[in-house]
Design an enzyme around this catalytic site. Structure first.
Site, PDB file in Angstrom:
ATOM      1  N   ASN A  10       0.956  -1.281   0.006  1.00  0.00           N
ATOM      2  CA  ASN A  10      -0.157   0.118  -0.217  1.00  0.00           C
ATOM      3  C   ASN A  10       0.781   1.133  -0.184  1.00  0.00           C
ATOM      4  O   ASN A  10       1.146   1.543   1.051  1.00  0.00           O
ATOM      5  CB  ASN A  10      -0.935  -0.034   1.153  1.00  0.00           C
ATOM      6  CG  ASN A  10      -1.607   1.200   1.296  1.00  0.00           C
ATOM      7  OD1 ASN A  10      -1.970   2.192   0.412  1.00  0.00           O
ATOM      8  ND2 ASN A  10      -2.340   1.257   2.457  1.00  0.00           N
ATOM      9  N   LYS A  12       0.494   4.223  -0.676  1.00  0.00           N
ATOM     10  CA  LYS A  12      -0.220   5.734  -0.413  1.00  0.00           C
ATOM     11  C   LYS A  12       0.610   6.763  -1.127  1.00  0.00           C
ATOM     12  O   LYS A  12       0.801   6.377  -2.326  1.00  0.00           O
ATOM     13  CB  LYS A  12       0.237   5.859   1.133  1.00  0.00           C
ATOM     14  CG  LYS A  12      -0.204   4.783   2.183  1.00  0.00           C
ATOM     15  CD  LYS A  12       0.027   4.982   3.483  1.00  0.00           C
ATOM     16  CE  LYS A  12      -0.407   3.745   4.365  1.00  0.00           C
ATOM     17  NZ  LYS A  12      -0.315   3.784   5.843  1.00  0.00           N
ATOM     18  N   HIS A  96      -9.759   1.957   3.861  1.00  0.00           N
ATOM     19  CA  HIS A  96      -8.480   2.195   4.768  1.00  0.00           C
ATOM     20  C   HIS A  96      -8.837   3.188   5.857  1.00  0.00           C
ATOM     21  O   HIS A  96      -9.421   4.098   6.066  1.00  0.00           O
ATOM     22  CB  HIS A  96      -7.235   2.606   3.840  1.00  0.00           C
ATOM     23  CG  HIS A  96      -6.051   2.459   4.630  1.00  0.00           C
ATOM     24  ND1 HIS A  96      -5.641   3.717   5.544  1.00  0.00           N
ATOM     25  CD2 HIS A  96      -5.065   1.426   4.572  1.00  0.00           C
ATOM     26  CE1 HIS A  96      -4.504   3.106   6.073  1.00  0.00           C
ATOM     27  NE2 HIS A  96      -3.955   2.071   5.194  1.00  0.00           N
ATOM     28  N   GLU A  98      -6.980   5.430   7.105  1.00  0.00           N
ATOM     29  CA  GLU A  98      -6.789   6.801   6.680  1.00  0.00           C
ATOM     30  C   GLU A  98      -7.779   7.536   6.120  1.00  0.00           C
ATOM     31  O   GLU A  98      -8.009   8.586   6.099  1.00  0.00           O
ATOM     32  CB  GLU A  98      -5.249   6.904   6.182  1.00  0.00           C
ATOM     33  CG  GLU A  98      -4.358   6.666   6.870  1.00  0.00           C
ATOM     34  CD  GLU A  98      -3.121   5.876   6.231  1.00  0.00           C
ATOM     35  OE1 GLU A  98      -3.012   5.899   5.241  1.00  0.00           O
ATOM     36  OE2 GLU A  98      -2.157   5.507   7.007  1.00  0.00           O
ATOM     37  N   GLU A 168      -6.651  -4.315   9.786  1.00  0.00           N
ATOM     38  CA  GLU A 168      -5.382  -3.548  10.354  1.00  0.00           C
ATOM     39  C   GLU A 168      -5.759  -2.541  11.428  1.00  0.00           C
ATOM     40  O   GLU A 168      -6.528  -1.759  11.560  1.00  0.00           O
ATOM     41  CB  GLU A 168      -5.415  -2.367   9.120  1.00  0.00           C
ATOM     42  CG  GLU A 168      -5.108  -3.002   7.808  1.00  0.00           C
ATOM     43  CD  GLU A 168      -4.130  -2.104   6.909  1.00  0.00           C
ATOM     44  OE1 GLU A 168      -2.998  -2.385   6.565  1.00  0.00           O
ATOM     45  OE2 GLU A 168      -4.873  -0.933   6.676  1.00  0.00           O
ATOM     46  N   GLY A 174       1.740   2.466  10.513  1.00  0.00           N
ATOM     47  CA  GLY A 174       2.804   3.471  10.233  1.00  0.00           C
ATOM     48  C   GLY A 174       3.280   3.822  11.690  1.00  0.00           C
ATOM     49  O   GLY A 174       4.307   4.783  11.820  1.00  0.00           O
ATOM     50  N   SER A 214       2.315  -2.219  10.279  1.00  0.00           N
ATOM     51  CA  SER A 214       3.870  -2.245  10.644  1.00  0.00           C
ATOM     52  C   SER A 214       4.341  -3.476  10.553  1.00  0.00           C
ATOM     53  O   SER A 214       5.193  -3.997  11.212  1.00  0.00           O
ATOM     54  CB  SER A 214       4.173  -1.690  12.120  1.00  0.00           C
ATOM     55  OG  SER A 214       3.763  -0.366  12.326  1.00  0.00           O
TER      56      SER A 214
HETATM   57  P1  PGA Z   1       2.391   0.267   7.397  1.00  0.00           P
HETATM   58  O1  PGA Z   1       0.824   0.646   6.767  1.00  0.00           O
HETATM   59  O2  PGA Z   1       2.894  -1.048   7.015  1.00  0.00           O
HETATM   60  O3  PGA Z   1       3.199   1.314   7.244  1.00  0.00           O
HETATM   61  O4  PGA Z   1       1.892   0.337   8.988  1.00  0.00           O
HETATM   62  C1  PGA Z   1      -0.123  -0.464   6.531  1.00  0.00           C
HETATM   63  C2  PGA Z   1      -1.250   0.177   5.856  1.00  0.00           C
HETATM   64  O5  PGA Z   1      -1.650   1.301   6.045  1.00  0.00           O
HETATM   65  O6  PGA Z   1      -2.024  -0.614   5.091  1.00  0.00           O
END
Ligand code: PGA
Length: 253
Positions: A10, A12, A96, A98, A168, A174, A214
């Site tokens: 992903n 982003k 997601h 976000e 998630e 993140g 993560s």
């Molecule tokens: P991350 O993001 O691996 O950087 O924690 C995962 C995601 O947002 O899908």
């Protein structure tokens, strides 16, 4: 059990289309051993043509990161599913955290988007997950189950089997704080039990459930060894070809 392991990046708002060819060849070079998964990179719309043009270098699928819940019309800045289909991704992330946090994505818009993708032959990657506060209050299972119930409302078992779910936990995305193997397994198991309640055990057993938050080159193998974790949705570590390749190879049986 017939379900697929899917390792999806992903990206982003991080890379440029011009960086895709180098990434694809570096990833190919970094995959030096066996693996047992489908590889996918999800990225913003402008990168999708470049990812599609390079997908055979690695043998990967290509995904978008959102789609409009509306079919057509006056929604400045939105991208409809038919416009997305012309770009040619095989996957699309929906819900997601976000997007839920910064763009008011709701469970019902996740449901509408999932249905639109299914109707157009694009595999939805439906994201669910609790906040730290919800976890601390013991609400993880109820909250995540409620997200699953609404996301899949009105979707047949046959269509549900075409979806991927990404569990998630928001507090792990993140942050460098990964869920423990036990926490991630428990949540993915609870999601599968909820799918069995909504549909039936056979349907639940055939749906790929990823863990995200993560996941990295060091912790991937242990997370992926959990019985209900069928892959990963990977942000930060998917930007680095060597790390992403290590995660991909961690799926080798
Ligand atoms: P991350 O993001 O691996 O950087 O924690 C995962 C995601 O947002 O899908």
């Amino acid at each position: 059990m017939s379900r697929k392991t899917v390792i999806a990046g992903n990206w982003k708002m991080n890379k440029l289309a011009s960086e895709v060819p180098a990434f694809a060849s570096e990833l190919k070079a970094a995959i030096t051993g066996a693996y047992d998964c489908d590889i996918v990179i999800c990225a913003p719309y402008p990168l999708i043509p470049a990812l599609n043009a390079n997908k055979d270098v690695v043998g990967m699928g290509v995904g978008a990161e959102d789609v409009s819940a509306f079919e057509k019309g006056a929604y400045t800045g939105e991208v409809s599913v038919s416009q997305l289909k012309e770009l040619g991704p095989q996957y699309c992330i929906v819900g997601h955290s976000e997007r839920r946090q910064y763009h008011n994505e709701t469970d019902s818009s996740v449901n509408a988007k999932t249905k639109a993708l299914l109707a157009n032959g694009i595999t939805p990657i439906v994201c669910v997950g609790e906040s730290l506060k919800q976890r601390e209050c013991g609400l993880t299972k109820d909250f995540v189950n409620s997200q699953v119930v609404v996301a899949f409302s009105g979707i047949s078992a046959e269509d549900a089997k075409k979806c991927i779910i990404a569990y998630e936990p928001i507090w792990a995305i993140g942050t460098g704080v990964t869920a423990t193997n036990e926490q991630a397994q428990e949540a993915c198991h609870d999601i599968r039990a909820e799918l069995a309640r909504i549909y039936d055990q056979e349907t639940a057993d055939s749906i790929t459930i990823q863990y995200g938050g993560s996941m990295n080159a060091k912790n991937a193998a242990d997370l992926l060894a959990q019985p209900d974790i069928d892959g990963g949705l990977i942000g930060g570590a998917s930007l680095k070809p060597v790390d992403f390749a290590t995660i991909i190879m961690a799926t080798a049986k």
